[in-house]
Motif scaffolding. Structure first.
Motif, PDB file in Angstrom:
ATOM      1  N   ASP A 212       0.825  -1.217   0.000  1.00 53.94           N
ATOM      2  CA  ASP A 212       0.000   0.000   0.000  1.00 53.94           C
ATOM      3  C   ASP A 212       0.858   1.266   0.000  1.00 53.94           C
ATOM      4  O   ASP A 212       1.795   1.395   0.787  1.00 53.94           O
ATOM      5  CB  ASP A 212      -0.911  -0.001   1.231  1.00 53.94           C
ATOM      6  CG  ASP A 212      -1.900   1.152   1.208  1.00 53.94           C
ATOM      7  OD1 ASP A 212      -2.500   1.397   0.146  1.00 53.94           O
ATOM      8  OD2 ASP A 212      -2.060   1.826   2.241  1.00 53.94           O
ATOM      9  N   GLY A 213       0.526   2.165  -0.902  1.00 53.09           N
ATOM     10  CA  GLY A 213       1.205   3.460  -0.953  1.00 53.09           C
ATOM     11  C   GLY A 213       2.489   3.479  -1.742  1.00 53.09           C
ATOM     12  O   GLY A 213       3.126   4.531  -1.859  1.00 53.09           O
ATOM     13  N   HIS A 214       2.889   2.346  -2.310  1.00 49.04           N
ATOM     14  CA  HIS A 214       4.146   2.279  -3.073  1.00 49.04           C
ATOM     15  C   HIS A 214       3.815   2.325  -4.566  1.00 49.04           C
ATOM     16  O   HIS A 214       3.573   1.292  -5.212  1.00 49.04           O
ATOM     17  CB  HIS A 214       4.935   1.028  -2.713  1.00 49.04           C
ATOM     18  CG  HIS A 214       5.415   1.019  -1.294  1.00 49.04           C
ATOM     19  ND1 HIS A 214       6.430   1.835  -0.846  1.00 49.04           N
ATOM     20  CD2 HIS A 214       4.979   0.323  -0.211  1.00 49.04           C
ATOM     21  CE1 HIS A 214       6.632   1.624   0.448  1.00 49.04           C
ATOM     22  NE2 HIS A 214       5.764   0.715   0.858  1.00 49.04           N
ATOM     23  N   GLY A 215       3.830   3.511  -5.116  1.00 49.65           N
ATOM     24  CA  GLY A 215       3.397   3.720  -6.492  1.00 49.65           C
ATOM     25  C   GLY A 215       4.350   3.225  -7.545  1.00 49.65           C
ATOM     26  O   GLY A 215       4.011   3.248  -8.735  1.00 49.65           O
ATOM     27  N   GLN A 216       5.550   2.767  -7.145  1.00 46.19           N
ATOM     28  CA  GLN A 216       6.500   2.283  -8.148  1.00 46.19           C
ATOM     29  C   GLN A 216       6.205   0.857  -8.601  1.00 46.19           C
ATOM     30  O   GLN A 216       6.848   0.349  -9.520  1.00 46.19           O
ATOM     31  CB  GLN A 216       7.938   2.352  -7.607  1.00 46.19           C
ATOM     32  CG  GLN A 216       8.336   1.257  -6.605  1.00 46.19           C
ATOM     33  CD  GLN A 216       8.095   1.661  -5.172  1.00 46.19           C
ATOM     34  OE1 GLN A 216       7.105   2.297  -4.854  1.00 46.19           O
ATOM     35  NE2 GLN A 216       9.034   1.316  -4.292  1.00 46.19           N
TER      36      GLN A 216
ATOM     37  N   ILE B 262      -3.194  -2.683  -9.019  1.00 48.55           N
ATOM     38  CA  ILE B 262      -1.961  -3.202  -9.623  1.00 48.55           C
ATOM     39  C   ILE B 262      -2.329  -4.199 -10.722  1.00 48.55           C
ATOM     40  O   ILE B 262      -3.078  -5.148 -10.470  1.00 48.55           O
ATOM     41  CB  ILE B 262      -1.078  -3.908  -8.574  1.00 48.55           C
ATOM     42  CG1 ILE B 262      -0.703  -2.945  -7.442  1.00 48.55           C
ATOM     43  CG2 ILE B 262       0.189  -4.466  -9.225  1.00 48.55           C
ATOM     44  CD1 ILE B 262      -0.013  -3.635  -6.272  1.00 48.55           C
TER      45      ILE B 262
END
Length: 282
Positions: A178-182, A202
């Protein structure tokens, strides 16, 4: 950047047979990858490498891929055992006993996760594994990253084989991501069929199997009344080729074995290609 994925190999299903069905299917896939017009940068073996987790089957698999001209990255599935796997692939990294590690490619990272819960068909992902994943993502926030694990964290509709989406390990995985846009994509195996969906925002792709596939039947199954439906079929073995073009992950599926060519890029086919090219903006 190209990642070849071969999954659900199940070497040793027919141990002692030099003509083992699953070995022949794997060899057909490996030949297809080797003969393809593009060479992948990585070969990912995404779990259920063997049927019984025995040292003999892992040793055979290691011999079958040892001549591969690209790096080979093994992963765990529910049929695997970590000790024999790591013994057969001594260069494979691990973290606190789990077959979990990062692969650094040009402009792309692959985080290999260990979703094995020994003795259980479904997946697992404990606090130790989740903490490692969260730390790896936090350390490289600007690098596009692919998540690779054996068990898909969603229900596909093939109910007898699916993991329950309510399982705690799936919530733990989701929290770590969660929160890791990469994160640009998630790739998995386990279901023995090519499947694609969007999970928690995702793109998630399940690779078809090297071993025999599961029949595509999405109707509910009654555990009390076997209805003689097809369960396992003899469709061709499948592998995936994941193409990172610098912007997005694009996944292709192809069967192993011989493929008949019905047209080639020659003078007869050139007008077709030219017509399509003419429609593109300059």
């Amino acid at each position: 950047m190209l990642i070849a994925q071969v999954t659900d190999i199940h070497i040793g299903f027919d141990r002692g047979n030099p003509e083992e069905f699953n070995v022949r299917r794997l060899l057909a896939v490996l030949r297809r990858i080797a003969e393809s017009p593009q060479r992948p940068d990585l070969l990912l073996l995404s779990g259920d490498l063997t049927e019984h987790g025995d040292a003999e089957s892992y040793a055979l698999l290691a011999r079958l891929v040892e001549s591969c001209p690209i790096p080979v990255a093994p992963m765990t599935g529910n049929h695997d055992l970590r000790g024999p796997l790591l013994a057969a692939f001594p260069d494979c990294p691990s973290h606190q006993g789990f077959v979990q590690y990062a692969i650094e490619l040009k402009g792309l990272r692959v985080l290999v996760l260990d979703s094995l819960e020994e003795g259980r068909h479904g997946g697992g992902f404990c606090d130790v594994r989740a903490a490692w994943l969260a730390a790896e993502l936090a350390a490289h926030p600007a690098t596009p990253t692919v998540i690779a694990l054996h068990h898909p964290p969603f229900e596909s509709g093939i109910g007898w084989l699916d993991c329950d989406a309510r399982e705690p390990w799936i919530a733990r995985l989701a929290a770590a991501l969660d929160g890791h846009g990469q994160v640009v994509g998630l790739i998995a195996g386990h279901l023995h069929r090519p499947i694609h969906t969007l999970w928690n925002g995702i793109p998630a792709t399940v690779c078809g199997s090297s071993a025999a596939p599961v029949a595509l039947d999405l109707t509910p199954l009654d555990l009390a009344h076997p209805d003689k439906r097809a369960m396992i079929t003899d469709e061709p073995p499948v592998y995936a080729l994941h193409y990172w073009n610098g912007t997005r992950l694009i996944s292709h599926m192809e069967q192993g074995g011989e493929i008949a060519v019905l047209a080639r890029y020659d003078s007869a086919f050139h007008p077709v290609v030219q017509t399509i090219a003419d429609e593109r903006p300059e």
